[in-house]
Design a protein around this motif. Structure first.
Motif, PDB file in Angstrom:
ATOM      1  N   GLU A  24      -3.832  25.833  33.833  1.00 52.41           N
ATOM      2  CA  GLU A  24      -3.303  26.702  32.644  1.00 52.41           C
ATOM      3  C   GLU A  24      -1.928  27.016  33.448  1.00 52.41           C
ATOM      4  O   GLU A  24      -0.794  26.978  33.202  1.00 52.41           O
ATOM      5  CB  GLU A  24      -3.646  27.810  31.593  1.00 52.41           C
ATOM      6  CG  GLU A  24      -4.086  27.155  30.478  1.00 52.41           C
ATOM      7  CD  GLU A  24      -5.579  27.855  30.069  1.00 52.41           C
ATOM      8  OE1 GLU A  24      -4.928  29.254  30.356  1.00 52.41           O
ATOM      9  OE2 GLU A  24      -5.228  26.947  28.506  1.00 52.41           O
ATOM     10  N   HIS A  28       1.976  26.395  33.193  1.00 49.49           N
ATOM     11  CA  HIS A  28       3.178  26.383  32.957  1.00 49.49           C
ATOM     12  C   HIS A  28       4.150  27.158  34.345  1.00 49.49           C
ATOM     13  O   HIS A  28       5.384  27.015  33.377  1.00 49.49           O
ATOM     14  CB  HIS A  28       2.521  28.165  32.970  1.00 49.49           C
ATOM     15  CG  HIS A  28       3.269  29.513  32.513  1.00 49.49           C
ATOM     16  ND1 HIS A  28       3.756  30.442  33.468  1.00 49.49           N
ATOM     17  CD2 HIS A  28       4.257  29.542  31.218  1.00 49.49           C
ATOM     18  CE1 HIS A  28       5.063  31.415  33.003  1.00 49.49           C
ATOM     19  NE2 HIS A  28       5.117  30.078  31.698  1.00 49.49           N
ATOM     20  N   THR A  39       4.720  27.391  26.365  1.00 54.37           N
ATOM     21  CA  THR A  39       3.715  27.562  26.670  1.00 54.37           C
ATOM     22  C   THR A  39       2.366  26.336  26.017  1.00 54.37           C
ATOM     23  O   THR A  39       3.064  25.113  25.811  1.00 54.37           O
ATOM     24  CB  THR A  39       2.586  29.034  25.240  1.00 54.37           C
ATOM     25  OG1 THR A  39       2.928  28.494  24.518  1.00 54.37           O
ATOM     26  CG2 THR A  39       3.531  30.164  26.000  1.00 54.37           C
ATOM     27  N   LYS A  40       0.997  26.386  26.700  1.00 49.53           N
ATOM     28  CA  LYS A  40       0.261  25.523  26.649  1.00 49.53           C
ATOM     29  C   LYS A  40       0.278  24.921  25.397  1.00 49.53           C
ATOM     30  O   LYS A  40       0.263  23.810  24.681  1.00 49.53           O
ATOM     31  CB  LYS A  40      -1.027  25.294  27.530  1.00 49.53           C
ATOM     32  CG  LYS A  40      -1.771  24.979  27.157  1.00 49.53           C
ATOM     33  CD  LYS A  40      -3.281  24.703  27.474  1.00 49.53           C
ATOM     34  CE  LYS A  40      -3.555  25.781  26.850  1.00 49.53           C
ATOM     35  NZ  LYS A  40      -4.892  26.281  26.550  1.00 49.53           N
TER      36      LYS A  40
END
Length: 152
Positions: A24, A28, A39-40
């Motif tokens: 992540e 990002h 965002t993810k």
């Protein structure tokens, strides 16, 4: 006498969690470097809508493994950014259908090379056989936890 000691270093949970956090972080960072305000979680929603535009919020919540209220907050942010639009379902006024906007489609297209590069980095030095084993083990863990494996 039975020991109550837990060997965290040799259990799967912490290693999976750390791997997710590192992944992540890199995702990002790559989005930010490419000027994407994303965002993810938002990227996953864009992907699901790219696959099937016009999903209702309940279907989308199921597919992205989020509860209805957290999905509603996420969609509100995405609507403010201009990535999606929502319209009331024709047959049920209590639900909304979610659609990609032109901007949302463009943003999703811009994520593809970023995701491809990250996948290449993650899978570096891992054979096809090892990849298959890892995927099957992760599916078994998800099954053990009773989770759906509806991800990217």
């Amino acid at each position: 006498m039975e020991s109550n000691k837990i060997d965290f270093e040799n259990s799967l949970g912490p290693w999976m969690g750390k791997t997710v956090k590192i992944t992540e972080y890199h995702l990002h960072k790559a989005f930010k470097e490419q000027g994407l305000d994303l965002t993810k979680e938002q990227m996953i929603v864009l992907k699901k809508l790219h696959d099937k535009d016009g999903l209702n919020q309940n279907e989308l919540a199921f597919l992205v493994l989020r509860d209805k209220s957290s999905l509603a907050r996420l969609l509100r942010k995405m609507e403010q950014k201009g990535y999606i639009s929502r319209s009331q379902c024709k047959d049920d006024k209590r639900c909304n259908n979610v659609f990609l906007t032109q901007l949302g489609k463009e943003v999703f297209i811009k994520t593809k090379p970023i995701i491809k590069k990250l996948i290449t980095t993650i899978e570096k030095g891992i054979t096809k056989e090892e990849k298959t084993i890892i995927i099957n083990l992760l599916k078994r863990i998800q099954s053990n936890l009773g989770e759906q494996s509806q991800t990217l």
